[in-house]
Design an enzyme around this catalytic site. Structure first.
Site, short mmCIF file in Angstrom:
data_model
loop_
_atom_site.label_atom_id
_atom_site.label_comp_id
_atom_site.label_asym_id
_atom_site.label_seq_id
_atom_site.Cartn_x
_atom_site.Cartn_y
_atom_site.Cartn_z
N HIS A 179 -2.44 -15.17 9.63
CA HIS A 179 -1.97 -13.78 9.56
C HIS A 179 -3.07 -12.75 9.82
O HIS A 179 -2.87 -11.56 9.55
CB HIS A 179 -1.27 -13.47 8.24
N ARG A 189 3.58 -10.22 6.34
CA ARG A 189 4.97 -9.84 6.59
C ARG A 189 5.19 -9.10 7.90
O ARG A 189 6.33 -8.81 8.26
CB ARG A 189 5.52 -9.04 5.41
N ARG A 248 20.92 19.57 -1.08
CA ARG A 248 20.76 18.15 -0.75
C ARG A 248 21.31 17.32 -1.91
O ARG A 248 20.94 17.52 -3.07
CB ARG A 248 19.28 17.81 -0.52
N PRO A 277 0.79 -1.18 0.00
CA PRO A 277 0.00 0.00 0.00
C PRO A 277 0.85 1.26 0.00
O PRO A 277 1.66 1.47 0.90
CB PRO A 277 -0.77 -0.11 1.30
N GLU A 278 0.69 2.05 -0.99
CA GLU A 278 1.20 3.42 -0.94
C GLU A 278 -0.02 4.29 -0.70
O GLU A 278 -1.07 3.75 -0.34
CB GLU A 278 1.91 3.76 -2.26
#
Length: 270
Positions: free
Chosen positions: A90, A109, A151, A2-3
């Site tokens: 899970h 995970r 940067r 998921p983003e």
DNA sequence: ATTGACTCCTGATGGC
DNA sequence: TGCCATCAGGAGTCAA
């Protein structure tokens, strides 16, 4: 994982089922996540859900007193079950509602998180120092330009840093840099204001379209109904190593940048 | 202050 | 079929 678009899709899916509902109990059956799930999450029991929100890739459930913070990590998903079936492998925790429905979290995970927040959620240390939301008015070319001066970090790592801007993960970082014609390894401090304007537009565009498609399902992401997202078919470079660039026809390249696989067109991105 | 490497964990995949 | 190596969508933490 998921983003931002996948978390946003999850939020939109669960919100109608949770808003103004009263939580009966919170059942944790596998507390081993990124951090051990604290016993305090049970304080949500008996409380009404006053609001839901997303901050970056975090989901916030605001209750009468305190709130719950959820992160899906790499492989987490939240499902709404009207008639809860027996838990599967899970399935880490359930948020059971008084009306009988249940919000169930599954995460093979175990990079996800489930935390109790006392008091004001936005001031929690995990949220306090996050950068602006990429779809908000605060996220501008001027902002990125200013933050990036001096940067030397690669632009791809820069935009994936949640303290710079939230929600841009590995897929959408590659996609937006391709759309903006910027090489992922270019030093953030060596990009002009004008090119940042293109990048900001690309990030907004790709995230917006991904939300409309219900997110990207590459392997295991599913929404609150258990259905996949359909943005994978619109990906321009991600997981297309060796295939032809849609812009110039040359081969898309894959390279590890900052320990993450990155995809780009060496001819189109400078 | 900035940076890059490392870490947590399971599961899918591919080569032999 | 088994075994091993490699790779996954995140991001906090540490050392230099």
């Amino acid at each position: 994982m998921p983003e931002l678009p996948e978390v946003e899709t999850t939020l939109r899916g669960i919100e109608p089922h949770l808003l103004h509902q009263r939580i009966a109990t919170v059942t944790v059956r596998e507390p081993r996540l990124r951090w051990p799930v604290p016993a305090e999450v049970s304080r949500a029991g008996g409380q009404q859900c006053l609001g839901l929100a997303r901050r970056g890739k975090y989901l916030l459930l605001k209750l009468e007193k305190g709130g719950l913070l959820i992160h899906l990590g790499m492989s987490g998903s939240l499902r709404v079950l009207e008639q809860p079936e027996s838990p599967q492998k899970h399935d880490h925790f359930d948020i059971e509602l008084k009306n009988g429905a249940c919000l169930r979290f599954n995460d093979p995970r175990r990079f996800g998180a489930f935390l109790w927040v006392e008091g004001d959620m936005e001031s929690h240390e995990l949220l306090r120092d996050l950068g602006p939301e990429p779809l908000s008015a605060d996220f501008t070319a001027q902002y990125l330009y200013q933050r990036s001066r001096n940067r030397r970090v690669a632009i791809k790592n820069f935009i994936m840093n949640g303290h710079v801007v939230v929600g841009v993960g590995n897929i959408y970082a590659s996609e937006s840099l391709f759309m903006a014609g910027i090489h992922p390894q270019r030093a953030a401090g060596r990009i002009s204001l004008q090119r940042y304007a293109g990048l900001v537009a690309a990030i907004r565009d790709v995230l917006g379209r991904a939300i409309r498609q219900g997110g990207t399902t590459l392997r295991d992401y599913v929404n609150s109904k258990g259905a996949p997202g359909y943005f994978a078919q619109e990906l321009l470079v991600y997981e297309r190593a060796g295939k032809s660039c849609f812009q110039c026809g040359g081969p898309v390249r894959q390279k590890v940048i900052g320990q993450r696989s990155s995809y780009y067109c060496p001819a189109c991105q400078k």
